[in-house]
Design a protein around this motif. Structure first.
Motif, PDB file in Angstrom:
ATOM      1  N   GLY A 233      -1.540  17.579  63.388  1.00 32.42           N
ATOM      2  CA  GLY A 233      -0.563  17.983  62.662  1.00 32.42           C
ATOM      3  C   GLY A 233       0.032  16.982  61.671  1.00 32.42           C
ATOM      4  N   ASN A 234      -0.434  15.930  61.427  1.00 34.30           N
ATOM      5  CA  ASN A 234      -0.161  15.108  60.463  1.00 34.30           C
ATOM      6  C   ASN A 234      -0.401  15.692  58.833  1.00 34.30           C
ATOM      7  N   PRO A 235       0.758  15.529  58.076  1.00 36.02           N
ATOM      8  CA  PRO A 235       0.470  15.870  56.748  1.00 36.02           C
ATOM      9  C   PRO A 235      -0.648  15.537  56.038  1.00 36.02           C
ATOM     10  N   PHE A 236      -1.170  14.157  56.413  1.00 34.68           N
ATOM     11  CA  PHE A 236      -2.311  13.660  55.760  1.00 34.68           C
ATOM     12  C   PHE A 236      -3.619  14.428  55.895  1.00 34.68           C
ATOM     13  N   LEU A 237      -3.579  15.473  56.833  1.00 35.90           N
ATOM     14  CA  LEU A 237      -4.817  15.928  57.279  1.00 35.90           C
ATOM     15  C   LEU A 237      -4.616  17.528  56.943  1.00 35.90           C
ATOM     16  N   ALA A 238      -3.616  17.724  56.008  1.00 31.72           N
ATOM     17  CA  ALA A 238      -3.411  19.153  55.384  1.00 31.72           C
ATOM     18  C   ALA A 238      -4.393  19.278  54.236  1.00 31.72           C
ATOM     19  N   PRO A 239      -4.844  20.477  53.916  1.00 27.17           N
ATOM     20  CA  PRO A 239      -5.693  20.698  52.983  1.00 27.17           C
ATOM     21  C   PRO A 239      -4.898  20.442  51.503  1.00 27.17           C
ATOM     22  N   GLU A 240      -3.580  20.378  51.389  1.00 23.94           N
ATOM     23  CA  GLU A 240      -2.731  20.187  50.383  1.00 23.94           C
ATOM     24  C   GLU A 240      -2.901  18.780  49.940  1.00 23.94           C
ATOM     25  N   PHE A 241      -3.035  17.750  50.924  1.00 20.82           N
ATOM     26  CA  PHE A 241      -3.242  16.417  50.691  1.00 20.82           C
ATOM     27  C   PHE A 241      -4.567  16.116  49.879  1.00 20.82           C
ATOM     28  N   ALA A 242      -5.476  16.816  50.792  1.00 19.10           N
ATOM     29  CA  ALA A 242      -6.984  16.615  50.305  1.00 19.10           C
ATOM     30  C   ALA A 242      -7.084  17.144  48.903  1.00 19.10           C
TER      31      ALA A 242
ATOM     32  N   VAL B 177       1.284  10.890  43.255  1.00 19.19           N
ATOM     33  CA  VAL B 177       2.360  11.141  43.906  1.00 19.19           C
ATOM     34  C   VAL B 177       3.240  12.118  43.202  1.00 19.19           C
ATOM     35  N   ASP B 178       3.264  12.035  41.991  1.00 18.05           N
ATOM     36  CA  ASP B 178       3.890  12.852  41.295  1.00 18.05           C
ATOM     37  C   ASP B 178       3.596  14.436  41.600  1.00 18.05           C
ATOM     38  N   HIS B 179       2.317  14.830  41.635  1.00 18.51           N
ATOM     39  CA  HIS B 179       1.900  16.015  41.956  1.00 18.51           C
ATOM     40  C   HIS B 179       2.447  16.284  43.472  1.00 18.51           C
ATOM     41  N   LEU B 180       2.258  15.532  44.521  1.00 19.99           N
ATOM     42  CA  LEU B 180       2.406  15.698  45.711  1.00 19.99           C
ATOM     43  C   LEU B 180       4.035  15.977  45.965  1.00 19.99           C
ATOM     44  N   PHE B 181       4.856  15.519  45.311  1.00 18.58           N
ATOM     45  CA  PHE B 181       6.101  15.572  45.003  1.00 18.58           C
ATOM     46  C   PHE B 181       6.758  17.152  44.817  1.00 18.58           C
ATOM     47  N   GLN B 182       5.834  17.704  44.063  1.00 20.51           N
ATOM     48  CA  GLN B 182       5.997  19.077  43.862  1.00 20.51           C
ATOM     49  C   GLN B 182       5.665  20.196  44.813  1.00 20.51           C
ATOM     50  N   VAL B 183       4.860  19.605  45.604  1.00 18.59           N
ATOM     51  CA  VAL B 183       4.217  20.762  46.548  1.00 18.59           C
ATOM     52  C   VAL B 183       5.293  20.960  47.736  1.00 18.59           C
TER      53      VAL B 183
ATOM     54  N   HIS C 123       2.971  23.298  55.763  1.00 23.90           N
ATOM     55  CA  HIS C 123       2.117  22.450  56.221  1.00 23.90           C
ATOM     56  C   HIS C 123       2.094  21.260  55.569  1.00 23.90           C
ATOM     57  N   PHE C 124       2.659  21.212  54.236  1.00 27.33           N
ATOM     58  CA  PHE C 124       2.693  19.993  53.485  1.00 27.33           C
ATOM     59  C   PHE C 124       3.932  20.011  52.343  1.00 27.33           C
ATOM     60  N   THR C 125       4.859  19.356  52.398  1.00 25.44           N
ATOM     61  CA  THR C 125       5.728  19.074  51.626  1.00 25.44           C
ATOM     62  C   THR C 125       6.079  17.519  51.013  1.00 25.44           C
ATOM     63  N   GLY C 126       6.447  17.503  49.806  1.00 21.59           N
ATOM     64  CA  GLY C 126       6.629  16.039  49.418  1.00 21.59           C
ATOM     65  C   GLY C 126       8.068  15.720  49.434  1.00 21.59           C
ATOM     66  N   VAL C 127       8.257  14.810  50.416  1.00 20.47           N
ATOM     67  CA  VAL C 127       9.949  14.608  50.767  1.00 20.47           C
ATOM     68  C   VAL C 127      10.129  13.394  50.197  1.00 20.47           C
ATOM     69  N   LEU C 128      11.417  13.123  49.174  1.00 19.15           N
ATOM     70  CA  LEU C 128      11.834  12.102  48.539  1.00 19.15           C
ATOM     71  C   LEU C 128      13.455  11.976  49.297  1.00 19.15           C
ATOM     72  N   SER C 129      13.459  10.867  49.757  1.00 22.65           N
ATOM     73  CA  SER C 129      15.130  10.608  50.413  1.00 22.65           C
ATOM     74  C   SER C 129      15.443   9.429  49.723  1.00 22.65           C
ATOM     75  N   VAL C 130      16.614   9.445  49.449  1.00 23.91           N
ATOM     76  CA  VAL C 130      17.507   8.624  48.839  1.00 23.91           C
ATOM     77  C   VAL C 130      18.900   8.214  49.482  1.00 23.91           C
ATOM     78  N   LEU C 131      19.279   6.921  49.409  1.00 25.61           N
ATOM     79  CA  LEU C 131      20.488   6.360  49.832  1.00 25.61           C
ATOM     80  C   LEU C 131      21.252   5.946  48.614  1.00 25.61           C
ATOM     81  N   TYR C 132      22.516   6.459  48.526  1.00 27.43           N
ATOM     82  CA  TYR C 132      23.470   6.162  47.419  1.00 27.43           C
ATOM     83  C   TYR C 132      24.737   5.301  47.863  1.00 27.43           C
ATOM     84  N   ALA C 133      25.104   4.509  46.944  1.00 29.14           N
ATOM     85  CA  ALA C 133      26.417   3.968  46.942  1.00 29.14           C
ATOM     86  C   ALA C 133      27.007   4.321  45.824  1.00 29.14           C
ATOM     87  N   GLY C 134      28.023   5.523  45.891  1.00 25.46           N
ATOM     88  CA  GLY C 134      28.596   5.786  44.641  1.00 25.46           C
ATOM     89  C   GLY C 134      27.602   6.848  44.205  1.00 25.46           C
TER      90      GLY C 134
END
Length: 371
Positions: free
Chosen positions: A30-39, A213-219, A223-234
């Protein structure tokens, strides 16, 4: 067992659906690195990327993505970047490692994060290593109650630092799925600087990794989504993480923070906030990846085992490759396994990093990752 070899641009919708079905039918895959989208993403930049499709009675039941050199040396797709590797197959499927290598035209297949269930490769494993994970359960009571319940030893200090950060810089907030590509560039810039400070190889100095990484961010697939998480202060980004997720697993991949704010422990905040939010978004496992890090020991609920090694057929090329790569791996693993060796090695790398970061950039140079 019939085996056919395909380029990734040749994989039909039906074959990708069969690959996804194999992922869904076994928790080990079930790991995303095993998905066809990553390959497929890696294959955009690696000319030797191929996929072996295993069939029983004409039906596709197994998929092995790999990279092949002109000399017939194979390696797991994205070796050095991927934190999970396997021949993804439906339950009950078996294969012979030598026959598979022969069908792929390989004298050797190298791996370093092989899942433990790959029994036909087991005799070729030269070492197994812990890969810590966090088992997640959704909790709608909010972040602070979740943190106190899951990590009582860390909760008081972490919440105190978050409140302090909010007072000192600006209102504290967390975005689990940030879609602004500019923030991805900020993460890469921070991570690149961290690699340089610690004497490690700067992955983001390699244009193809930046582009990947730019490409995977758009997927954005089931079974595969590039997730960017961000902490903000203000409005100020404090820390960020980018990693792939499947339906059930989020892989911790690239985490970095603003070095000016290190005394707030933003990296630990990032991992804790990501874990809590991931559970609310349907993730059941946060895979921290292979490696000995103190924060992983604090956060993990259990460990998976991953293997490294070389599956080989008798051939002069496979013998030469093992003689070349084996000692390098052995030395690295010996250093990592012994704190008495690892600590001086880290000091040496940091000294190298200090020299590297103190040198002025060449004319026209830049601190940002190369394109």
């Amino acid at each position: 067992m019939d085996v056919t070899i395909h380029r990734f641009d040749e994989l039909s919708t039906a074959l990708r659906a069969a690959w996804h079905r194999a992922m869904d039918e076994s928790p080990a895959y079930g790991n995303p690195f095993l998905a066809p989208e990553f390959a497929s993403g890696v294959a955009r930049h690696r000319g030797g990327a191929r996929c072996a499709v295993l069939r029983e009675n004409g039906e596709p039941v197994g998929f092995l993505p790999y990279e092949r050199t002109v000399w017939g040396v194979g390696r797991a797709i994205g070796l050095g970047l991927s934190d999970c590797q396997a021949l993804v197959h439906r339950p009950g499927v078996t294969w012979d490692a030598h026959e598979l290598l022969r069908a792929c035209g390989l004298s050797l297949f190298e791996f370093d994060h092989l899942v433990a269930e790959q029994r036909p490769f087991s005799r070729h494993v030269t070492g197994t290593f812990a890969s810590p994970v966090i088992d997640l359960e959704p909790d709608e009571s909010g972040y602070a109650p979740w943190l106190r319940g899951a990590y009582p030893g860390l909760a008081k200090t972490t919440l105190k630092k978050e409140r302090r950060l909010g007072r000192d810089i600006g209102e504290f907030r967390f975005e689990f799925d940030e879609r602004d590509p500019a923030l991805l560039r900020t993460l890469m810039r921070w991570k690149s600087a961290q690699y340089r400070r610690t004497g490690r190889m700067d992955r983001f100095a390699r244009p193809w990794i930046v582009d990947l990484v730019d490409h995977l961010f758009q997927v954005r697939e089931d079974h595969f989504t590039g997730v960017l998480s961000v902490l903000y202060a203000g409005d100020r980004p404090v820390a960020a993480h980018f990693g792939p997720r499947s339906r059930t697993v989020l892989a911790a991949w690239f985490t970095a923070y603003d070095p000016e704010l290190h005394y707030y422990s933003p990296g630990l905040m990032m991992h804790l906030r990501t874990a809590e939010a991931a559970a609310r978004h349907g993730v059941t496992v946060l895979d921290l990846g292979r490696g000995d890090k103190e924060y992983k020991d604090w956060l993990k609920t259990r460990e998976l085992r991953v293997g490294e090694g070389f599956a080989t057929r008798p051939h002069p090329v496979s013998t030469a490759h093992r003689l070349w790569r084996g000692p390098v791996r052995g030395l690295r693993n010996t250093v990592n396994a012994h704190p008495g060796l690892r600590t001086p090695a880290d000091r040496l790398l940091k000294a190298v990093g200090t020299l590297r970061t103190s040198r002025p950039l060449r004319p026209g140079g830049t601190d940002t990752p190369a394109r």
